[in-house]
Structures are given as structure tokens and as C-alpha cells.
Scaffold this motif. Structure first.
Motif, PDB file in Angstrom:
ATOM      1  N   LEU A 420      35.296  -6.419  43.722  1.00 31.53           N
ATOM      2  CA  LEU A 420      36.009  -5.479  44.590  1.00 31.53           C
ATOM      3  C   LEU A 420      37.162  -6.157  45.317  1.00 31.53           C
ATOM      4  N   GLU A 421      37.014  -7.431  45.651  1.00 33.82           N
ATOM      5  CA  GLU A 421      38.116  -8.186  46.262  1.00 33.82           C
ATOM      6  C   GLU A 421      39.293  -8.266  45.290  1.00 33.82           C
ATOM      7  N   TRP A 422      38.978  -8.519  44.027  1.00 31.93           N
ATOM      8  CA  TRP A 422      40.040  -8.566  43.002  1.00 31.93           C
ATOM      9  C   TRP A 422      40.702  -7.187  42.886  1.00 31.93           C
ATOM     10  N   LYS A 438      41.196   6.512  46.489  1.00 31.89           N
ATOM     11  CA  LYS A 438      41.086   7.941  46.769  1.00 31.89           C
ATOM     12  C   LYS A 438      41.814   8.775  45.717  1.00 31.89           C
ATOM     13  N   GLN A 439      42.972   8.282  45.256  1.00 35.42           N
ATOM     14  CA  GLN A 439      43.750   9.021  44.254  1.00 35.42           C
ATOM     15  C   GLN A 439      43.114   8.938  42.869  1.00 35.42           C
ATOM     16  N   ASN A 440      42.412   7.818  42.587  1.00 34.28           N
ATOM     17  CA  ASN A 440      41.625   7.682  41.356  1.00 34.28           C
ATOM     18  C   ASN A 440      42.462   7.964  40.097  1.00 34.28           C
ATOM     19  N   LYS A 441      43.578   7.238  39.951  1.00 37.41           N
ATOM     20  CA  LYS A 441      44.481   7.445  38.808  1.00 37.41           C
ATOM     21  C   LYS A 441      44.253   6.451  37.673  1.00 37.41           C
ATOM     22  N   LYS A 447      36.215   1.651  37.572  1.00 37.57           N
ATOM     23  CA  LYS A 447      35.347   0.461  37.590  1.00 37.57           C
ATOM     24  C   LYS A 447      34.954   0.087  39.017  1.00 37.57           C
ATOM     25  N   ALA A 448      35.904   0.249  39.961  1.00 38.13           N
ATOM     26  CA  ALA A 448      35.583  -0.037  41.361  1.00 38.13           C
ATOM     27  C   ALA A 448      34.504   0.912  41.877  1.00 38.13           C
ATOM     28  N   ASN A 449      34.536   2.152  41.411  1.00 41.37           N
ATOM     29  CA  ASN A 449      33.522   3.114  41.835  1.00 41.37           C
ATOM     30  C   ASN A 449      32.145   2.725  41.323  1.00 41.37           C
ATOM     31  N   VAL A 450      32.095   2.177  40.107  1.00 44.25           N
ATOM     32  CA  VAL A 450      30.821   1.697  39.562  1.00 44.25           C
ATOM     33  C   VAL A 450      30.272   0.582  40.447  1.00 44.25           C
ATOM     34  N   LYS A 451      31.144  -0.348  40.863  1.00 44.91           N
ATOM     35  CA  LYS A 451      30.718  -1.451  41.728  1.00 44.91           C
ATOM     36  C   LYS A 451      30.293  -0.933  43.104  1.00 44.91           C
ATOM     37  N   ARG A 452      30.999   0.073  43.582  1.00 47.27           N
ATOM     38  CA  ARG A 452      30.618   0.682  44.860  1.00 47.27           C
ATOM     39  C   ARG A 452      29.191   1.217  44.787  1.00 47.27           C
ATOM     40  N   LEU A 453      28.893   1.962  43.737  1.00 44.20           N
ATOM     41  CA  LEU A 453      27.561   2.545  43.598  1.00 44.20           C
ATOM     42  C   LEU A 453      26.496   1.464  43.424  1.00 44.20           C
ATOM     43  N   GLU A 454      26.845   0.400  42.733  1.00 41.94           N
ATOM     44  CA  GLU A 454      25.910  -0.714  42.542  1.00 41.94           C
ATOM     45  C   GLU A 454      25.567  -1.355  43.894  1.00 41.94           C
ATOM     46  N   LEU A 455      26.578  -1.621  44.692  1.00 35.22           N
ATOM     47  CA  LEU A 455      26.363  -2.253  45.996  1.00 35.22           C
ATOM     48  C   LEU A 455      25.636  -1.320  46.956  1.00 35.22           C
ATOM     49  N   VAL A 456      25.982  -0.044  46.910  1.00 35.55           N
ATOM     50  CA  VAL A 456      25.313   0.931  47.760  1.00 35.55           C
ATOM     51  C   VAL A 456      23.811   0.962  47.450  1.00 35.55           C
TER      52      VAL A 456
END
Length: 619
Positions: A420-422, A438-441, A447-456
Motif C-alpha cells: 500500500l505504501e508503494w 476513490k475514483q477507482n480508474k 489491487k489496493a482494494n484487495v490489500k485493504r480487505l486483507e488488512l481489514v
């Protein structure tokens, strides 16, 4: 605190046998002193100062009016900021009357000045009390430790100071115990309890159940009472009724706790606790149980202590009831003889070093198991009591097993956060970390959203364990987890906020901060605020995007500037501070970010609004 013999004949860890004996002597001296003056006695020696608190003998001094059914009330965090569960934000509950007595002594006497002088002289400080003087000594010790913590001297100064109580009633709840263990203060509270002494158990019963017996019992212990001193002992019916009533309530508390420890799913216990009000008071610290025949049994596990308080008072037969009832009163006055005769005579038995408890005596068991079996037999503990002690050991062990599982998540968490830092670094040219997600383009946003869900998922598992108190008390105060939780919150919460407002959840649920913020961020924010000794809510840098979203909604809804001004000023002040501290990344002011766009629009309409893009160069 360890009761193992040190080379100098003391207790080790800066607490000598001689100090314990002197404290016990002074505790009884205070017990016998008149109920006037400062409310405490002080003995000052070259290397230590002992402060002993007198007891109180009126029911009104045990149960404050306006408090709960057991005289309980929530602690005031302005006085004792550590006495809470950090994650769950539950306040400790204590006996209001005893706390009020301590605070009056602190306010009206020279205690504060004398303690501060002893600290300046680098003396060991011992707070002590017999009977109702014990809770006052407990609160005095907490007050001292809070003071040292506020000066950031707790690690260097804590090791030498202790609280020693003798026959003290319970005066605080499980959250108090949780907080004291988390702060690593627990070993500095040592409570001596005679096997048959009723007073350490008395607050397991509500005052409403004691009727006229309580004033007479307290009068019996009052050295200044003008009434017949032997009345409760001679009146076997009164003594027996009082004993049975306390024991019955102790049974309810111990049985309910045992069922909880054993994971009972029987709805009967919940039903019973619904109409039988259980005492909130629970043990904490190190308990030294005295058998009366020379054996000392040292127990730190608070769940095991509660079971011992009940089961060690059991009768061998119904016929011995009247004699045990009388002994439960007279035993309360023999601590000084017990300590002088038996402390140091033989090594105590340490309950917490045993990983298993024998259910029955057996000649074939090993030496260590024979030691614990003899101690349990000395205290009259049968198979049922031993099962409960096993459950207490198992519960404590399971907490550390849970933590070991959580520790295994550190590596994967750190790896996901590095990714996520990268991701944040490549968002600088896309309007910044928050707005790009937020714009998700882009594919990277997915991929960042996948990492978000993993960390959550990792943090939510921890949160659920903390919510149920299934991790060791020290977990939420560990530096490594405070820092890891803070890094997680600062990286992941902006993405959660972006996801919340992208899907317009605010329209259905309400503003993120008030209605949508998950526990995982509230918990980790509290960890940091407690660790840094900051006010509640002061470390809210990770929710700045939710503040911006709500301000943007109000600004574009043409709310008057007078309504917007406080929030604008608050965001400007916090943003400048957090950029200087580097707790908010500079990409927040990337060209095209929603924050910069909003502030440009606000500056065009209102002259008071600052140019926030200048905050980076001033940092």
C-alpha cells in the motif's frame, strides 16, 4: 513481586520480609488508632517510607449513598486516566465510599507532600492497610503510579514501590484488574488473606442482604466501639447468618465466573444472572493465602483467586458451621501473628507456576504435583474446586495461545502495508492516495482494494478478541502493536473512507465519523493516545478525509460561513500540525486532490480561509 527467599533473607525484587512485617505492624497500629487526625500513619526510615491507612466501621463508610447496589461507581478518568480498557473504552468500577475516603485524605492531609518528599529522597514507598484500610492503600498506590506515569518515570521508579494489604475487602472490578495488569502494576499489589477471614469476601454480598448484621459486625472490629465487643462471636446465630449470606453470594459469583471460563452455553446461568445481581468486585494483584498452619499459597491469576476465595471457605461438615462462622470473624484480627510467625519460615507454594492441577490426591504423582496437591488439600479444595482452578489456568493459557496466533499475522500485515505504501507513491500524479482510490480508474486501485480487505480482515480478528477480552491484558499496550496499529490506521482508514463515500453510504447510514467508523480504527487510535498520554480524540489524523467530505457536502449545500468556520479552522490547524509531524502524507495536497479543490473554492468565497498548499514548505 516474588516471595522467593533472596540472598539477604528478604522477599527479592526490593521487598524484604522485614518490610512486610513492619507494614503489617503499622497497618494494625492504624487499625487501633482513633478515627480522627489525617486518616493515616507514617513511618519514615532511611530507605523507605510506610504509609498506613485506618479502617472505617460504619456501613455508610463502606457503601456510599447514591452508588450502585454494591456501593460501586465508575472511576473518574480525570483522577485515574489508566483505569479503563483502552480498546473497549470501558471504565473501571470501584467502591465509591473507599475511593471518597482516599480522596478526602489526599485533599485534607499532608499525605501528598510527604509522598512527594519521599520520592525526592529516592525512598521506597509502601502503602498498607488492614481491613477497610486496604482499599484506601490500593487507591493511594494507583494515584502514585499515575503520577509517576505522567512524569514518564514509571519504568525507572516503579520497581521499588508496593501496596500491602491484610484482610482487605475487594473494592474494584474486572476492568480495574485488566488495566492494572496491562500497565504492569499488578505485581506491586500484594494482598494477604487468611483462609477463614470473611472480610475479603464480604463485598461479594450486597448490603441489602446483610440487614442489621453488618453494623454489628463492623462494630465488633471497631477498636473504639463502646458496644459489647464479643456480641457477634457470642451470638452464634448472627455470626452464622452473616457467614452463610456472604458465602451464598460468593458461590453465585464464583459459579457464574466458572461457567464463563469453561465456555458454558447453558442459558440457565444467563437467566439466573438476570434476576440475581452479582457483585462487580473482583480480585487483582498477588494474593498470599495463609492456611493458618504455616503454609502460604501465592496466586496471581485473578480468576483462580476468585475461586479460592469461595472454595477455601467451604465447610467439611454442616456441624462445624457455627465454629467456622465465629472463626471467620476472629481470624480477621490475627494477621500480625501469622505474618511474624510464618513469613520466611518455609517457601510458599506458587500456584501460577503449575500448568496442571491434580483432581485427586494420588501417591504416585511427582514431587511438584505433590507440592500443589498438599497445598490444595490444606485449603480444603476438592475435585470441583480443582476443576475451576484448572479452568482459570486454561483461560489464561488460551489468551497467550491467541496472542501467538495474532503474532503470526505481523509478517503478512507488514508485507501488505508495504504494498500500500508503494501504491500511495504512484498516486501522487493522480490526485493523491485518497482521491485516486476513490475514483477507482486504474488496475492498481483494484489491487489496493484487495490489500485493504486483507488488512481489514487481520485487524477485525484482533478487534473481536479484544472485544471479548480473549488476549492478554498487556496486548493493547505493547509498543510493537501500537506502532503497527497506527501504521495500519493511517494507511487503510483513508481507503475505507473513500470506499464509504464512493458508494454513498453516508446517504443511507450517515456521516462516517458518527455512524460508519469501524472499531478497528477507534481501537488503534486509542492505543496510540494512551501510549503517548494524549487526550482522547487527539490522534484523529486518519479521519481527516471524512472531515473534508462532510465539510464539502455542507459547503456546496451553501451553508452560511458562520456554520462552516469552526470546522474550516479545525481542519487547517490539524492539517498543518499533522503535516509537520508527518502523520498525514504530503500527497494530501497533491494538485487535483479533493482537499485542495475544496480549499481553492472556499478561498475564492471567503478571505479568512488559508492557503493550505503553503503548509508543506512550512513543515
Amino acid at each position: 513481586m516474588s516471595l522467593h527467599m533472596a540472598e539477604d533473607g528478604g522477599l527479592g525484587n526490593n521487598l524484604r520480609h522485614e518490610t512486610v512485617k513492619r507494614a503489617c505492624h503499622l497497618a494494625f497500629k492504624a487499625h487501633k488508632s482513633p478515627e480522627k487526625g489525617p486518616g493515616y500513619l507514617a513511618e519514615k526510615r532511611s530507605s523507605e517510607s510506610i504509609f498506613s491507612f485506618a479502617g472505617c466501621w460504619s456501613p455508610d463508610e463502606w457503601f456510599a449513598g447514591g452508588a450502585g447496589a454494591f456501593g460501586e461507581a465508575k472511576i473518574d478518568l480525570r483522577q485515574f486516566p489508566c483505569l479503563r480498557s483502552i480498546s473497549n473504552d470501558e471504565l473501571a468500577v470501584v467502591n465509591q465510599a473507599f475511593l471518597t475516603k482516599f480522596l478526602l485524605i489526599l485533599e485534607k492531609s499532608t499525605l501528598r507532600r510527604e509522598v512527594m518528599k519521599a520520592l525526592d529522597d529516592k525512598k521506597q514507598i509502601i502503602f498498607t492497610g488492614h481491613s477497610a484500610g486496604g482499599p484506601v492503600a490500593i487507591f493511594a498506590t494507583i494515584w502514585l503510579f499515575e503520577h509517576l506515569r505522567s512524569l514518564k518515570q514509571i519504568q525507572t521508579s516503579l520497581t521499588s514501590h508496593y501496596c500491602l494489604t491484610f484482610g482487605s475487602p475487594l473494592a474494584a472490578d474486572r476492568i480495574f484488574c485488566h488495566a492494572v495488569r496491562r500497565e504492569k502494576w499488578s505485581d506491586h499489589f500484594v494482598h494477604f488473606v487468611m483462609r477463614y477471614d470473611i472480610i475479603p469476601r464480604v463485598l461479594l454480598a450486597p448490603p441489602s442482604s446483610m440487614g442489621a448484621a453488618l453494623p454489628e459486625i463492623l462494630s465488633f472490629f471497631n477498636p473504639n466501639s463502646r458496644g459489647p465487643k464479643n456480641l457477634p462471636v457470642e451470638n452464634s446465630a448472627l455470626a452464622s447468618d452473616f457467614f452463610v449470606n456472604v458465602l451464598r453470594n460468593a458461590s453465585c459469583a464464583a459459579s457464574h465466573a466458572a461457567c464463563t471460563m469453561m465456555g458454558s452455553t447453558n442459558m440457565l446461568m444467563d437467566t439466573i444472572s438476570g434476576f440475581i445481581e452479582l457483585s462487580p468486585y473482583r480480585p487483582f494483584g498477588t494474593f498470599v493465602f495463609c492456611s493458618g498452619n504455616g503454609r502460604l499459597f501465592v496466586v496471581k491469576n485473578p480468576d483462580a483467586v476468585l475461586q479460592l476465595l469461595f472454595y477455601s471457605l467451604q465447610l467439611s461438615s454442616e456441624g462445624e458451621g457455627p465454629e467456622v462462622a465465629k472463626a471467620s470473624l476472629t481470624t480477621h484480627l490475627v494477621y500480625e501473628d501469622e505474618i511474624n510467625q510464618n513469613l520466611g519460615r518455609a517457601d510458599p507454594v506458587y500456584f501460577d507456576k503449575f500448568v496442571d492441577i491434580p483432581l485427586n490426591s494420588n501417591d504416585s504423582i511427582g514431587t511438584d504435583m505433590k507440592t500443589i496437591d498438599d497445598a490444595l488439600t490444606d485449603f480444603g479444595l476438592g475435585a470441583r474446586a480443582r476443576l475451576c482452578l484448572r479452568a482459570a489456568i486454561g483461560l489464561e493459557k488460551q489468551k497467550f495461545i491467541n496472542q501467538s496466533k495474532i503474532e503470526e499475522r505481523k509478517g503478512p500485515m507488514q508485507k501488505a502495508m508495504s504494498e500500500l505504501e508503494w501504491y500511495r507513491s504512484i498516486c501522487e500524479t493522480r490526485g493523491g492516495y485518497y482521491d485516486s482510490f476513490k475514483q477507482n480508474k486504474y488496475n492498481e486501485d483494484f489491487k489496493a482494494n484487495v490489500k485493504r480487505l486483507e488488512l481489514v480482515g487481520y485487524l477485525d480478528e484482533i478487534v473481536e478478541m479484544l472485544k471479548r477480552y480473549e488476549l492478554p491484558e498487556g496486548f493493547e499496550g505493547q509498543k510493537e502493536w501500537v506502532y503497527l496499529g497506527t501504521e495500519f490506521r493511517r494507511l487503510v482508514e483513508p481507503l475505507d473512507i473513500a470506499n464509504y463515500y464512493r458508494h454513498l453510504k453516508n446517504e443511507d447510514t450517515g456521516p462516517y465519523i458518527e455512524k460508519g467508523r469501524p472499531r478497528r480504527y477507534r481501537y488503534t487510535q486509542r492505543w496510540l493516545e494512551h501510549f503517548e498520554q494524549k487526550p482522547s480524540g487527539s490522534r484523529g489524523e486518519s479521519i481527516i478525509w471524512a472531515e473534508v467530505e462532510e465539510l464539502s457536502f455542507k459547503a456546496y449545500s451553501n451553508e452560511p460561513f458562520t456554520a462552516l468556520r469552526p470546522k474550516i479552522k479545525e481542519i487547517e490547524e490539524n492539517l498543518k500540525k499533522w503535516l509537520e509531524e508527518e502523520t498525514v502524507a504530503k500527497d494530501a495536497l497533491s494538485e487535483g486532490s479533493s482537499l485542495v479543490k475544496l480549499w481553492k473554492d472556499l478561498r475564492q468565497k471567503y478571505n479568512e480561509v488559508q492557503d493550505i498548499t503553503g503548509f508543506i514548505s512550512s513543515g
